[in-house]
Design a protein around this motif. Structure first.
Motif, short mmCIF file in Angstrom:
data_model
loop_
_atom_site.label_atom_id
_atom_site.label_comp_id
_atom_site.label_asym_id
_atom_site.label_seq_id
_atom_site.Cartn_x
_atom_site.Cartn_y
_atom_site.Cartn_z
N GLU A 75 29.39 -18.62 -51.55
CA GLU A 75 28.28 -18.79 -50.61
C GLU A 75 27.60 -20.15 -50.79
OE1 GLU A 75 27.25 -17.10 -47.90
OE2 GLU A 75 29.12 -16.04 -48.29
N ALA A 76 27.40 -20.57 -52.06
CA ALA A 76 26.77 -21.87 -52.33
C ALA A 76 27.65 -23.01 -51.81
CB ALA A 76 26.51 -22.03 -53.82
N LEU A 77 28.95 -22.90 -51.99
CA LEU A 77 29.86 -23.93 -51.49
C LEU A 77 29.84 -23.98 -49.97
CD1 LEU A 77 32.83 -23.31 -53.93
CD2 LEU A 77 31.50 -25.44 -53.75
N LYS A 78 29.87 -22.82 -49.34
CA LYS A 78 29.85 -22.77 -47.88
C LYS A 78 28.54 -23.34 -47.32
CE LYS A 78 33.08 -18.95 -47.31
NZ LYS A 78 33.27 -17.55 -46.92
N ARG A 79 27.46 -23.04 -48.00
CA ARG A 79 26.14 -23.52 -47.59
C ARG A 79 26.07 -25.05 -47.66
NH1 ARG A 79 23.45 -20.31 -50.91
NH2 ARG A 79 23.20 -21.86 -52.53
N ASN A 80 26.83 -25.64 -48.58
CA ASN A 80 26.77 -27.09 -48.82
C ASN A 80 28.02 -27.83 -48.33
OD1 ASN A 80 24.24 -27.65 -50.52
ND2 ASN A 80 25.10 -25.80 -51.42
N ARG A 81 28.82 -27.17 -47.49
CA ARG A 81 30.08 -27.80 -47.07
C ARG A 81 29.87 -29.13 -46.34
NH1 ARG A 81 33.51 -23.81 -44.15
NH2 ARG A 81 31.98 -22.27 -44.65
N GLY A 82 28.79 -29.27 -45.58
CA GLY A 82 28.52 -30.54 -44.89
C GLY A 82 28.28 -31.67 -45.87
N GLU A 83 27.45 -31.42 -46.87
CA GLU A 83 27.17 -32.45 -47.88
C GLU A 83 28.41 -32.76 -48.71
OE1 GLU A 83 23.91 -33.51 -51.35
OE2 GLU A 83 23.67 -31.66 -50.19
N LEU A 84 29.19 -31.73 -49.03
CA LEU A 84 30.43 -31.95 -49.78
C LEU A 84 31.42 -32.78 -48.95
CD1 LEU A 84 30.79 -28.41 -51.37
CD2 LEU A 84 30.49 -30.56 -52.63
N ARG A 85 31.47 -32.52 -47.66
CA ARG A 85 32.36 -33.27 -46.77
C ARG A 85 31.94 -34.74 -46.70
NH1 ARG A 85 33.66 -31.55 -40.49
NH2 ARG A 85 35.39 -33.00 -40.17
N ARG A 86 30.63 -34.99 -46.63
CA ARG A 86 30.13 -36.37 -46.61
C ARG A 86 30.45 -37.07 -47.93
NH1 ARG A 86 26.31 -33.80 -43.68
NH2 ARG A 86 24.90 -33.41 -45.41
N ALA A 87 30.26 -36.39 -49.04
CA ALA A 87 30.58 -36.98 -50.35
C ALA A 87 32.07 -37.31 -50.44
CB ALA A 87 30.16 -36.03 -51.48
N LEU A 88 32.87 -36.41 -49.92
CA LEU A 88 34.33 -36.61 -49.91
C LEU A 88 34.70 -37.83 -49.06
CD1 LEU A 88 36.96 -35.19 -50.88
CD2 LEU A 88 36.98 -34.02 -48.70
N SER A 89 34.08 -37.97 -47.89
CA SER A 89 34.43 -39.08 -46.99
C SER A 89 34.03 -40.43 -47.59
CB SER A 89 33.80 -38.90 -45.61
OG SER A 89 32.41 -39.03 -45.68
N LYS A 90 33.01 -40.45 -48.44
CA LYS A 90 32.60 -41.70 -49.10
C LYS A 90 33.59 -42.11 -50.19
CE LYS A 90 27.65 -41.07 -48.45
NZ LYS A 90 26.38 -40.76 -49.12
N LYS A 91 34.24 -41.13 -50.81
CA LYS A 91 35.10 -41.41 -51.96
C LYS A 91 36.59 -41.45 -51.64
CE LYS A 91 31.77 -39.19 -55.04
NZ LYS A 91 31.34 -40.34 -55.82
N VAL A 92 36.99 -40.84 -50.52
CA VAL A 92 38.40 -40.76 -50.17
C VAL A 92 38.62 -41.47 -48.83
CG1 VAL A 92 40.30 -39.18 -49.64
CG2 VAL A 92 38.63 -38.55 -51.36
N ASP A 93 39.58 -42.39 -48.81
CA ASP A 93 39.86 -43.16 -47.61
C ASP A 93 40.88 -42.43 -46.74
OD1 ASP A 93 39.81 -45.26 -45.82
OD2 ASP A 93 41.38 -46.37 -46.86
#
Length: 135
Positions: A75-93
Motif C-alpha cells: 500500500e505504501a509503495l502504491k501510494r508513492n508510485r508517482g514520486e518513485l516514478r519521478r525519482a526513477l526518471s531522474k536516475k535512469v535514462d
C-alpha cells in the motif's frame, strides 16, 4: 505479413532495463528518498522487475524484510508510485519513464514449499533409488 512472436521470454533489452530499474528502485528505497515516513521506515527488497515489451510498464516484485507487513508495504509503495516514478526518471535514462506496478514477491514462499516437498520421506526414497530400478 510478419508473424508475431508468441514467445513469452523477455528480450535482452527487457532484462537489462528491468535490472536497471530494480537496482535504482532498491537504491531509492534504501536511501529513503521518498517523502513518506511510513515507507522510509520499511526495509523493502526489490527481488525482480519485469518490463512490458514496449518498456512502458515495469512490475516490481517486492517483499519487506522478514516478510511481515507485506500488504502495508504494498500500500505504501502504491501510494508513492508517482514520486518513485519521478525519482526513477531522474536516475535512469529511458525514453519513457515506465508506469510502476508493485506485487508481493512469492519466490521465497515457493522455495520453502519446494524444500518441504523434497524433504518428504517418499520423495527422499525416490531420489535415493538408483536409476533403472523398476521399483
Amino acid at each position: 505479413m510478419k508473424a508475431m512472436s508468441r514467445s513469452s521470454a523477455p528480450s535482452q533489452r527487457q532484462l537489462r532495463v528491468g535490472e536497471l530499474i530494480r537496482r535504482t528502485l532498491s537504491e531509492v528505497l534504501a536511501r529513503g528518498d521518498v517523502h513518506d515516513p511510513e515507507l522510509n521506515a520499511l526495509s523493502i527488497t526489490v527481488g525482480e522487475v519485469r518490463t512490458s515489451p514496449d518498456l512502458k510498464v515495469a512490475t516490481a516484485y517486492v517483499l519487506p524484510l522478514g516478510g511481515r507487513g507485506a500488504e502495508d508495504a504494498l500500500e505504501a509503495l502504491k501510494r508513492n508510485r508517482g514520486e518513485l516514478r519521478r525519482a526513477l526518471s531522474k536516475k535512469v535514462d529511458l525514453k519513457f519513464s515506465p508506469e510502476l506496478r508493485f506485487v508481493i514477491d512469492q519466490t521465497f514462499d515457493r522455495m520453502d514449499e519446494t524444500r518441504r516437498l523434497l524433504a518428504q520421506e517418499d520423495v527422499q526414497r525416490d531420489i535415493a533409488r538408483p536409476d533403472g530400478d523398476g521399483g
